[in-house]
Design a protein around this motif. Structure first.
Motif, PDB file in Angstrom:
ATOM      1  N   ASP A  76       0.780  -1.222  -0.137  1.00  0.00           N
ATOM      2  CA  ASP A  76       0.007   0.018  -0.130  1.00  0.00           C
ATOM      3  C   ASP A  76       0.927   1.376  -0.083  1.00  0.00           C
ATOM      4  N   SER A 117      -0.458   4.030  -1.716  1.00  0.00           N
ATOM      5  CA  SER A 117      -1.290   4.964  -2.129  1.00  0.00           C
ATOM      6  C   SER A 117      -1.180   6.266  -1.741  1.00  0.00           C
ATOM      7  N   GLU A 161      -1.823   5.855 -10.993  1.00  0.00           N
ATOM      8  CA  GLU A 161      -2.409   7.126 -10.250  1.00  0.00           C
ATOM      9  C   GLU A 161      -3.544   7.782 -10.895  1.00  0.00           C
ATOM     10  N   LEU A 219      -6.795   6.327 -10.063  1.00  0.00           N
ATOM     11  CA  LEU A 219      -7.144   5.967  -8.672  1.00  0.00           C
ATOM     12  C   LEU A 219      -8.343   6.626  -8.296  1.00  0.00           C
TER      13      LEU A 219
END
Length: 290
Positions: free
Chosen positions: A87, A89, A256, A259
C-alpha cells in the motif's frame, strides 16, 4: 502492509482498426502487473478470464475501405481484475493533488488570459489574479467546490486538508521511507518558493500584462513537474488488443491517473471519465526506440 486494488473498465467503442491486422477475431485484455495477464497458452486455448473480453469479428466502416470496427454497440464489454500489492497509495494521492492543482491553475490562468484579451478593467484583472494567488497559497482539495446534484442525493462532500497542511505534518503511520520524506520536503520548499514568486506587486500596464501570464504559466508547469515521483507505487496498466491469440497493440496508463478516492483532489485525472485511447504496436526488441 498490502492492499487489494480492483481495476475495472468498460469499452464503449472500438473503431479505426487498420486492415493490416488481418481478417481475424479481436479481443481486449486489461492487466496490471501479473494480474489479468494471460500467457500465450491461455490465449491460444481461449480460456475465460474476467480481464479479457470475448472474441469479436471485425466489421467494415461505412465509406472507409481501410479501417474496421467492432460490433459492440448494444453490449459494452466490462473487464476487471484484482491486484494485491504493497500500500503506497499515499504516494499516488500526493501526485494527484499536485496534478489536479496544476490543472485547476491552468484553468484559472486561461480565464485570466481571456479577460486580458477582452480588455477587461484593471479591477477585474486584479480580482482574478488575487483568486489565483489565494488558490496557490492554500491549494485546497476541491471537495468544497462540489455542488449538490442528483448524483450525490443532495449531500455535499466534506472538505479535507489543504496540500500545505498535508505537507506540513509528517504521518509516521504511512511508513514513509527516506525518499518519501525527501520528496515531501522538496515539494514543501518548492511550493513556498512559488508562493513567494506569485506574491508581489502587480502592474497591469498593457505592455506587462502578457508577461504576468507567462509567469503564471511557469508556476502552473512547475506544479505539474512536482507531481513526478521516481518511486513507482503500482505497476503500469496495460490495455492489450489481441488478434489471433497474439498481442498486436496496446495502450499504457499510469495507475495514479485511475485511482479512486473520496477526496476530489486525490482522485486520478481519468478516474470515472471516458477516455479516447490510441493504441500503438509493441516495439520489436531488435529495433531501436524512436
Amino acid at each position: 502492509m498490502t492492499r487489494v486494488f480492483i481495476l475495472f473498465g468498460c469499452i464503449y467503442d472500438v473503431t479505426m482498426i487498420d486492415k493490416s491486422f488481418g481478417n481475424t477475431t479481436i479481443c481486449f485484455e486489461l492487466s496490471i502487473g501479473s494480474s489479468g495477464y494471460l500467457n500465450p497458452q491461455q490465449l491460444a486455448n481461449h480460456e475465460f478470464a474476467s480481464s479479457i473480453t470475448r472474441l469479436y469479428p471485425r466489421i467494415p466502416i461505412d465509406n472507409n475501405a481501410q479501417h474496421f470496427r467492432l460490433p459492440i454497440d448494444l453490449q459494452k464489454p466490462v473487464i476487471f481484475t484484482k491486484y494485491t500489492f504493497f500500500d503506497y497509495s499515499y504516494r499516488m494521492t500526493l501526485t494527484n493533488r499536485l496534478k489536479n492543482a496544476a490543472d485547476y491553475m491552468f484553468k484559472l490562468i486561461r480565464e485570466f488570459e481571456f479577460n486580458i484579451n477582452s480588455k477587461a478593467s484593471d479591477d477585474i484583472l486584479m480580482q482574478q489574479y488575487k483568486k489565483i494567488e489565494e488558490y496557490l497559497h492554500t491549494l485546497p482539495c476541491g471537495c468544497g467546490q462540489q455542488k449538490t446534484n442528483a448524483t450525490n442525493f443532495g449531500i455535499t462532500g466534506g472538505v479535507h486538508a489543504t496540500l500545505s497542511e498535508v505537507l506540513n505534518f509528517s504521518m509516521p503511520s504511512l511508513r514513509m521511507n527516506s525518499l518519501d520524506e525527501k520528496r515531501r520536503k522538496k515539494i514543501f520548499h518548492n511550493l513556498e518558493s512559488l508562493k513567494g514568486w506569485i506574491t508581489k506587486d502587480i502592474d497591469f500596464d498593457e505592455t506587462k500584462r502578457f508577461e504576468i501570464v507567462k509567469v503564471l504559466y511557469k508556476i502552473a508547469r512547475a506544479l505539474r513537474q512536482l507531481a513526478f515521483d521516481v518511486q513507482p507505487s503500482l505497476p503500469d496498466i496495460f490495455l492489450w488488443m489481441i488478434c489471433d491469440s497474439k498481442r498486436v497493440a496496446y495502450s499504457r496508463l499510469s495507475p495514479e491517473d485511475l485511482l479512486y478516492s473520496t477526496c476530489e483532489g486525490e482522485k486520478g485525472l481519468y478516474n470515472g471519465r471516458i477516455q479516447t485511447l490510441f493504441l500503438q504496436k509493441p516495439r520489436i526488441s531488435y529495433k531501436p526506440i524512436k
